[in-house]
Design a protein around this motif. Structure first.
Motif, short mmCIF file in Angstrom:
data_model
loop_
_atom_site.label_atom_id
_atom_site.label_comp_id
_atom_site.label_asym_id
_atom_site.label_seq_id
_atom_site.Cartn_x
_atom_site.Cartn_y
_atom_site.Cartn_z
N SER A 259 27.93 -18.84 -21.88
CA SER A 259 27.86 -17.39 -21.97
C SER A 259 28.96 -16.81 -21.09
N ILE A 260 29.63 -15.77 -21.59
CA ILE A 260 30.78 -15.18 -20.90
C ILE A 260 30.45 -13.76 -20.48
N TRP A 261 30.76 -13.45 -19.20
CA TRP A 261 30.56 -12.09 -18.72
C TRP A 261 31.43 -11.85 -17.48
N ASP A 262 32.22 -10.77 -17.50
CA ASP A 262 33.06 -10.37 -16.37
C ASP A 262 33.91 -11.52 -15.84
N ASP A 263 34.67 -12.12 -16.73
CA ASP A 263 35.62 -13.18 -16.37
C ASP A 263 34.95 -14.42 -15.79
N HIS A 264 33.71 -14.64 -16.09
CA HIS A 264 33.02 -15.84 -15.64
C HIS A 264 32.30 -16.49 -16.83
N ILE A 265 32.11 -17.78 -16.71
CA ILE A 265 31.32 -18.48 -17.73
C ILE A 265 30.10 -19.10 -17.05
N ARG A 266 29.01 -19.14 -17.80
CA ARG A 266 27.78 -19.75 -17.28
C ARG A 266 27.20 -20.65 -18.37
N TRP A 267 26.77 -21.85 -17.93
CA TRP A 267 26.20 -22.81 -18.87
C TRP A 267 24.69 -22.60 -19.00
N PHE A 268 24.20 -22.80 -20.21
CA PHE A 268 22.77 -22.71 -20.50
C PHE A 268 22.34 -23.93 -21.32
N PRO A 269 21.03 -24.31 -21.29
CA PRO A 269 19.86 -23.62 -20.75
C PRO A 269 19.88 -23.53 -19.22
N GLY A 270 19.24 -22.48 -18.71
CA GLY A 270 19.21 -22.25 -17.27
C GLY A 270 17.86 -22.48 -16.63
N SER A 271 16.91 -23.04 -17.39
CA SER A 271 15.59 -23.32 -16.82
C SER A 271 14.94 -24.48 -17.56
N ILE A 272 14.03 -25.14 -16.87
CA ILE A 272 13.27 -26.24 -17.43
C ILE A 272 11.79 -25.91 -17.27
N ASN A 273 11.08 -25.81 -18.37
CA ASN A 273 9.68 -25.41 -18.34
C ASN A 273 8.77 -26.61 -18.66
N GLY A 274 7.92 -26.95 -17.71
CA GLY A 274 6.95 -28.01 -17.92
C GLY A 274 5.56 -27.43 -18.12
N THR A 275 4.58 -28.31 -18.26
CA THR A 275 3.20 -27.85 -18.43
C THR A 275 2.60 -27.35 -17.12
N ARG A 276 3.14 -27.78 -15.99
CA ARG A 276 2.60 -27.38 -14.70
C ARG A 276 3.64 -26.71 -13.79
N GLU A 277 4.92 -26.90 -14.08
CA GLU A 277 5.97 -26.40 -13.18
C GLU A 277 7.13 -25.83 -13.99
N ARG A 278 7.89 -24.96 -13.35
CA ARG A 278 9.09 -24.37 -13.93
C ARG A 278 10.22 -24.51 -12.92
N PHE A 279 11.40 -24.92 -13.42
CA PHE A 279 12.55 -25.13 -12.54
C PHE A 279 13.74 -24.32 -13.04
N ASP A 280 14.49 -23.80 -12.08
CA ASP A 280 15.76 -23.13 -12.37
C ASP A 280 16.86 -24.18 -12.20
N ILE A 281 17.78 -24.23 -13.17
CA ILE A 281 18.88 -25.19 -13.09
C ILE A 281 20.18 -24.45 -13.37
N GLN A 282 21.16 -24.65 -12.50
CA GLN A 282 22.46 -23.99 -12.62
C GLN A 282 23.57 -25.04 -12.61
N PHE A 283 24.65 -24.71 -13.33
CA PHE A 283 25.78 -25.63 -13.45
C PHE A 283 27.07 -24.97 -12.99
N ASN A 284 27.95 -25.78 -12.43
CA ASN A 284 29.29 -25.29 -12.10
C ASN A 284 30.08 -25.09 -13.39
N GLN A 285 31.23 -24.45 -13.26
CA GLN A 285 32.05 -24.16 -14.43
C GLN A 285 32.48 -25.43 -15.14
N ASP A 286 32.64 -26.53 -14.40
CA ASP A 286 33.08 -27.79 -15.00
C ASP A 286 31.92 -28.63 -15.53
N GLY A 287 30.70 -28.07 -15.54
CA GLY A 287 29.55 -28.77 -16.10
C GLY A 287 28.77 -29.62 -15.13
#
Length: 295
Positions: A259-287
């Motif tokens: 996804s592109i916004w204001d001269d930056h790129i962001r990789w998705f998916p950005g979250s992992i949803n389990g049956t009991r827990e939810r996690f946020d996951i972020q990636f650098n520009q190079d993956g």
């Protein structure tokens, strides 16, 4: 035993296909007459009189026995097959054949053969032999999956070679999607009019022709192709699924996107949803992995 009986049935029916109209209908009459065959068989086994009359002490029981057999069996080439559904379909077929015989048309033989073929199809039998219904599995087209690293790099290189962008900087608009069927979809800023954008799809090793799309905030949602690498999609895909495998009930990713916004790129998916827990996951520009934390 059941498969062998089906095979006998097929052999008898398949023999009908190569015959002429007269031969087919004669075979029909001789093959499927379960009543006569069963009565004769019962007469022989119980030493009944030649004139067909029953002995006084066996008439009632033998009649009931024969009737019971007639209701549940058919006789094909001397073999008794306990298949009521096949018997019903066969009776319907022979009623149709009798009607065709009355027409006395030159095309009667062909029509009879077509009717026999229809019967075989309804019973899930092949004309040339017995179809193994229990073991045959439906053909499922396998997904290609996300493209491997080398093919992702090749797709990027082929995008750079598009003739309309020769000697021009390619600006990617809004997003880039990498799918599990081996395709890539994206939008590029128009090579002549910077207010416009066109959609492209990469499939089977080639990029499609451009298709015009409506744009919004195009100045803030463009990023140079030179600042990203398609091969990084494989890194994001692998890292995400490794982390998802550690979370109970979490599903693996089937695709990833930029996804592109204001001269930056962001990789998705950005979250992992389990049956009991939810996690946020972020990636650098190079993956590569930037952060992974429980919410």
């Amino acid at each position: 035993m059941k498969n062998r009986r089906k095979l006998y049935c097929l052999i008898a029916l398949s023999g009908l296909l190569g015959l002429s109209c007269r031969q087919i209908t004669k075979s029909v009459d001789e093959t499927f007459h379960p009543n006569d065959s069963l009565v004769k068989k019962y007469d022989q086994e119980n030493s009944l009189r030649e004139n067909g009359e029953y002995k006084s002490d066996t008439k009632t029981s033998s009649s009931a026995s024969i009737q019971h057999q007639q209701q549940k069996t058919i006789v094909i080439n001397g073999d008794t097959v306990n298949t009521p559904e096949m018997e019903l379909k066969a009776k319907e077929m022979f009623n149709d054949i009798e009607s065709l015989k009355q027409q006395k048309s030159p095309a009667t033989a062909k029509e009879i053969q077509k009717r026999v073929n229809k019967f075989l199809k309804e019973m899930k039998l092949q004309q040339g032999g017995l179809k193994t219904i229990d073991t045959e599995k439906p053909t499922v087209k396998a997904k290609k999956g996300l493209l491997p690293t080398a093919e992702l790099a090749l797709a990027e290189e082929r995008l750079r070679r598009l003739p309309q962008y020769r000697n021009k900087e390619i600006m990617v608009y809004q997003s880039v999607h990498f799918y599990d069927n081996g395709s890539i979809s994206l939008m590029l800023q128009h090579p002549v009019n910077p207010k416009y954008a066109d959609a492209y799809e990469y499939r089977d090793g080639a990029w499609s022709a451009p298709k015009p799309v409506l744009t919004r905030d195009i100045e803030r949602r463009t990023f140079p192709l030179s600042g990203m690498h398609f091969s990084d999609a494989r890194k994001v895909f692998n890292i995400y699924n490794e982390k998802a495998a550690q979370v109970e009930g979490a599903a693996p990713a089937s695709s990833v996107y930029i996804s592109i916004w204001d001269d930056h790129i962001r990789w998705f998916p950005g979250s992992i949803n389990g049956t009991r827990e939810r996690f946020d996951i972020q990636f650098n520009q190079d993956g590569t992995l930037k952060s992974f934390r429980q919410e």
